[in-house]
Design a protein around this motif. Structure first.
Motif, short mmCIF file in Angstrom:
data_model
loop_
_atom_site.label_atom_id
_atom_site.label_comp_id
_atom_site.label_asym_id
_atom_site.label_seq_id
_atom_site.Cartn_x
_atom_site.Cartn_y
_atom_site.Cartn_z
N GLU A 289 0.83 -1.20 0.00
CA GLU A 289 0.00 0.00 0.00
C GLU A 289 0.87 1.25 0.00
N ALA A 290 1.95 1.21 0.77
CA ALA A 290 2.87 2.36 0.81
C ALA A 290 3.52 2.58 -0.56
N VAL A 291 3.83 1.48 -1.26
CA VAL A 291 4.39 1.60 -2.61
C VAL A 291 3.37 2.25 -3.54
N ALA A 292 2.11 1.83 -3.43
CA ALA A 292 1.06 2.40 -4.28
C ALA A 292 0.87 3.88 -4.02
N LYS A 293 1.10 4.31 -2.78
CA LYS A 293 0.94 5.72 -2.42
C LYS A 293 2.23 6.51 -2.63
N LYS A 294 3.25 5.87 -3.21
CA LYS A 294 4.55 6.52 -3.45
C LYS A 294 5.25 6.92 -2.15
N GLU A 295 4.94 6.19 -1.08
CA GLU A 295 5.59 6.45 0.21
C GLU A 295 6.74 5.49 0.47
N PHE A 296 6.86 4.48 -0.38
CA PHE A 296 7.95 3.51 -0.22
C PHE A 296 8.39 3.07 -1.61
N ARG A 297 9.71 2.94 -1.79
CA ARG A 297 10.25 2.60 -3.10
C ARG A 297 9.90 1.16 -3.46
N GLU A 298 9.41 0.97 -4.67
CA GLU A 298 9.03 -0.37 -5.12
C GLU A 298 10.26 -1.28 -5.24
N ASP A 299 11.37 -0.73 -5.78
CA ASP A 299 12.57 -1.56 -5.94
C ASP A 299 13.14 -1.98 -4.59
N LEU A 300 13.05 -1.11 -3.58
CA LEU A 300 13.53 -1.49 -2.25
C LEU A 300 12.61 -2.54 -1.64
#
Length: 473
Positions: A289-300
């Motif tokens: 969810e954080a990735v979808a909200k651009k709050e966490f890097r997808e690659d990480l």
């Protein structure tokens, strides 16, 4: 255990001689012609012992000793000096040197001195590791339970413990993520190396990069000395990144590079340093969810999620509450000088029916309080905290079984449940926010956010409202 020794002397022949002698004892030897070269090698290698000459051009022995004691206080230093300058050697020991040897030296005497210094280095390393383990004295012993959901966790630990794969532990706060991380480390191939834990949510954003990677003196205001970061502290061992979901985006890219390239760059340095760490990350957040909200890097996220282990909430492993409570009672009772043998049936029943929003951490706090107030070897229901019987959490503990039970506004219903938990925790802790956050298994920063979101203004408990819930001005 193999060791690395650095020999510092401006005479190449002496360096070669010492390298030949020490190498016979399975020691990896590095050499430097002066103090500056020695400091460069110390930045690049995990040195266990330094043997340094007293008189050298440029940075001499005393200056090098002072720098090592400042930057690497855990590394012992042996000073080499001529017989005519033994007085200088004694002075160096007063300044922090482990020992000295006089030139020309006897090989057997050299071997004995080096052996003792390396044993001293091993003791320092072991003491540091044991101190870290004692800080979380419940770590592996608290992995107790035989419920199906927890057996799956134990099986996952057994599968991954000897690998170097990056692990992502997920689950609510208080479910024992750090205990699981320590168990993986303790029973894995890196067990005799450091375990370093860092809470990404507890360190201010401006200091997090320095905390992770270290810094050089003068790199920024307040950097009055060199600092070794957590990655270097955990070199050859395990680095536990707790609450990774709260890490700022600006730092996530550097963490990703450290995981991919196995190199770090301390703040204020232009030279990279190699590190060999096994990373275990943990979070109570939904990172997708954080990735979808651009709050966490997808690659990480995908770099961390190599081997995911979800931890069940305590309410999902109710059959484990009794053995966990008994374990805490025995160990905490011994610490308090009491012999607690068991719980009364009514006390166990109360604990079995409670929702445990703070999970294992809350259960441990509950048992610790009961252990303190218990007047006999059996903990009674009267020894347990009142909130277990208050009924304030009853609705949160009941599933929605009928259409009429479904709330018309889910967000509002969840907010009310969250508000009830927080108010109950504040009531029990007399308004002490740090203690309330710990009780319900969240960070202080997370509690502050929820207080603001729910418009709870905490100054101090002034009066008690209905149902013994504190009213705040």
């Amino acid at each position: 255990m193999s060791h690395k020794v650095l020999v510092v002397d401006d005479e190449p022949k002496l360096c070669d001689l010492l390298s030949s002698v020490l190498s016979q004892n399975a020691i990896e030897v590095f050499t430097a012609g002066n103090g500056l070269q020695a400091l460069t090698l110390l930045e690049q290698e995990s040195i266990d012992l330094v043997i340094s000459d007293w008189r050298m051009p440029g940075m001499d022995g005393p200056q090098l000793l002072a720098e090592i004691k400042l930057r690497y206080p855990h590394i012992p230093v042996i000073v080499m000096t001529a017989y005519s300058t033994v007085k200088n050697a004694v002075q160096s020991m007063r300044n922090g040197a482990y020992d000295y040897i006089a030139k020309p030296f006897d090989i057997d005497e050299l071997d004995i001195t080096v052996s003792k210094a390396l044993q001293f280095r091993d003791i320092l390393r072991d003491n540091a590791r044991l101190r870290a383990e004692l800080d979380e004295h419940q770590h592996i012993d608290s992995l107790i339970g035989d419920s199906p959901s927890f057996r799956r966790v134990l099986q996952a630990i057994d599968s991954v413990r000897d690998s170097n794969a990056t692990i992502l532990l997920t689950g609510e706060s208080g479910t024992g993520k750090e205990m699981v991380a320590r168990a993986i480390h303790k029973h894995g191939s890196r067990a005799d190396q450091p375990f370093v834990a860092v809470n990404c949510a507890a360190i201010p954003e401006g200091l997090l990069e320095s905390e992770m990677f270290g810094h050089r003196k003068g790199a920024f205001t307040g950097a009055v000395a060199d600092r070794i970061g957590r990655f270097l502290q955990a070199d050859k061992g395990t680095l536990f990144l707790d609450e990774i979901g709260d890490m700022p985006l600006t730092l996530q890219a550097k963490i990703l590079r450290a995981l991919q390239e196995r190199v770090i760059e301390p703040v204020g340095e232009t030279r990279e340093r190699k590190v060999d760490v096994r990373v275990i990350a943990a979070t109570h957040k939904n990172l997708l969810e954080a990735v979808a909200k651009k709050e966490f890097r997808e690659d990480l996220y995908y770099r961390l999620n190599v081997f995911p282990i979800p931890l069940p909430a305590l309410r999902e492993r109710v059959e484990d509450i009794t053995p966990l409570a008994r374990h805490f009672a025995h160990s905490l009772g011994a610490t308090a000088g009491k012999r607690i043998t068991d719980f009364s049936p009514t006390a166990l029943q109360a604990m079995m029916h409670y929702h445990w929003p703070g999970n294992i951490r809350e259960l441990q706090n509950c048992v610790e309080r009961a252990t303190i107030v218990a007047t006999s070897s059996t903990i009674e229901d009267s020894d347990l905290p009142p909130y277990l019987f208050s009924g304030q959490m009853d609705q949160a503990d009941k599933p929605f079984t009928r259409l009429g039970d479904v709330p018309p506004d889910l967000e509002a219903a969840l907010a009310e449940v969250e508000r009830a938990y927080i108010l109950a925790a504040l009531q029990q802790t007399q308004g002490v926010q740090a203690a309330a956050a710990q009780l319900i298994g969240i960070s202080e920063r997370s509690l502050w956010y929820r207080l603001k979101k729910l418009d709870i203004h905490v100054d101090k408990i002034a009066r008690m409202g209905p149902n013994n819930i504190p009213s705040y001005e």
